[in-house]
Design a protein around this motif. Structure first.
Motif, short mmCIF file in Angstrom:
data_model
loop_
_atom_site.label_atom_id
_atom_site.label_comp_id
_atom_site.label_asym_id
_atom_site.label_seq_id
_atom_site.Cartn_x
_atom_site.Cartn_y
_atom_site.Cartn_z
N SER A 240 56.64 61.82 43.42
CA SER A 240 57.64 62.86 43.64
C SER A 240 58.22 62.66 45.04
CB SER A 240 57.00 64.24 43.53
OG SER A 240 57.88 65.21 44.08
N LEU A 241 59.49 62.31 45.09
CA LEU A 241 60.13 62.08 46.39
C LEU A 241 60.17 63.37 47.21
CD1 LEU A 241 63.03 59.69 45.36
CD2 LEU A 241 60.73 59.13 46.16
N GLU A 242 60.33 64.49 46.54
CA GLU A 242 60.37 65.78 47.24
C GLU A 242 59.01 66.08 47.88
OE1 GLU A 242 61.32 65.27 44.06
OE2 GLU A 242 63.48 65.33 44.36
N ASP A 243 57.92 65.85 47.14
CA ASP A 243 56.58 66.07 47.69
C ASP A 243 56.30 65.10 48.83
OD1 ASP A 243 56.14 68.13 45.90
OD2 ASP A 243 54.90 66.91 44.55
N LEU A 244 56.68 63.85 48.65
CA LEU A 244 56.46 62.85 49.69
C LEU A 244 57.22 63.24 50.95
CD1 LEU A 244 55.35 60.21 50.75
CD2 LEU A 244 57.19 59.00 49.53
N ALA A 245 58.47 63.64 50.82
CA ALA A 245 59.27 64.06 51.98
C ALA A 245 58.64 65.26 52.67
CB ALA A 245 60.70 64.37 51.57
N TYR B 183 66.11 55.66 48.58
CA TYR B 183 65.56 56.83 49.27
C TYR B 183 64.04 56.75 49.30
CZ TYR B 183 64.57 61.64 50.59
OH TYR B 183 64.09 62.76 51.22
N ALA B 184 63.42 56.29 48.22
CA ALA B 184 61.97 56.12 48.21
C ALA B 184 61.55 55.14 49.31
CB ALA B 184 61.51 55.61 46.84
N HIS B 185 62.34 54.10 49.50
CA HIS B 185 62.04 53.13 50.57
C HIS B 185 62.17 53.77 51.95
CE1 HIS B 185 61.76 49.57 52.95
NE2 HIS B 185 63.04 49.62 53.31
N VAL B 186 63.19 54.58 52.15
CA VAL B 186 63.34 55.29 53.43
C VAL B 186 62.09 56.12 53.71
CG1 VAL B 186 64.62 57.13 54.61
CG2 VAL B 186 65.86 55.31 53.42
N LEU B 187 61.62 56.86 52.70
CA LEU B 187 60.42 57.67 52.87
C LEU B 187 59.19 56.79 53.10
CD1 LEU B 187 61.02 60.40 50.15
CD2 LEU B 187 61.36 60.60 52.63
N GLY B 188 59.10 55.68 52.37
CA GLY B 188 57.99 54.75 52.57
C GLY B 188 57.97 54.19 53.99
N ALA B 189 59.15 53.89 54.52
CA ALA B 189 59.23 53.38 55.89
C ALA B 189 58.86 54.48 56.90
CB ALA B 189 60.64 52.86 56.17
N GLU B 190 59.27 55.72 56.63
CA GLU B 190 58.89 56.84 57.51
C GLU B 190 57.37 56.97 57.57
OE1 GLU B 190 60.80 60.54 56.49
OE2 GLU B 190 62.77 59.61 56.40
N GLU B 191 56.71 56.87 56.42
CA GLU B 191 55.25 56.96 56.36
C GLU B 191 54.61 55.77 57.07
OE1 GLU B 191 51.16 57.12 55.60
OE2 GLU B 191 52.64 58.67 55.93
N THR B 192 55.17 54.58 56.88
CA THR B 192 54.62 53.38 57.52
C THR B 192 54.63 53.53 59.03
OG1 THR B 192 55.25 51.99 55.65
CG2 THR B 192 54.92 50.89 57.78
N TRP B 193 55.74 54.00 59.59
CA TRP B 193 55.83 54.14 61.04
C TRP B 193 54.96 55.27 61.56
CZ3 TRP B 193 56.91 50.79 64.46
CH2 TRP B 193 57.69 49.69 64.10
#
Length: 109
Positions: free
Chosen positions: A70-75, A39-49
């Motif tokens: 914090s995955l919640e804060d990142l999301a 899930y952290a990778h999914v969020l990292g990819a969302e930020e990258t794009w």
């Protein structure tokens, strides 16, 4: 339906899906580390794009360490960033080619 309303609909679905994943990961104190990592990778990819589309460096690694962020804060930050980007996006911009460099240093467009 034109493309822009569909993109907005997909963003609403992304927010819904992220909320479901977060709920599943926080339902127990012992969520599988692999699930949090993915899930952290999914969020990292969302930020990258989002960064590529905005023409700026990414603020988060493609594979952020879920023990350090914090995955919640990142999301939450990502959902806000995407909402702002999409609110300003116009239909004419959808055909623009975006040039970017991958984290491995390869150039694409």
């Amino acid at each position: 339906m034109t493309a822009l309303p569909l993109i907005h609909q997909l963003h609403r679905h992304l927010r819904w899906a992220d909320a479901r994943i977060q709920a599943a990961l926080t339902a127990t104190d012992e969520a599988p580390a692999q699930a949090r990592r993915e899930y952290a990778h999914v969020l990292g990819a969302e930020e990258t794009w989002l960064a590529r589309l905005e023409g700026r460096p990414a603020r988060t690694a493609v594979w952020p360490d879920p023990r350090e962020v914090s995955l919640e804060d990142l999301a939450r930050r990502l959902h806000h960033g995407w909402a702002v980007y999409l609110e300003e996006l116009e239909e004419e911009q959808l055909g623009v080619t975006i040039a970017y460099t991958t984290t491995a240093g390869r150039e694409f467009s």
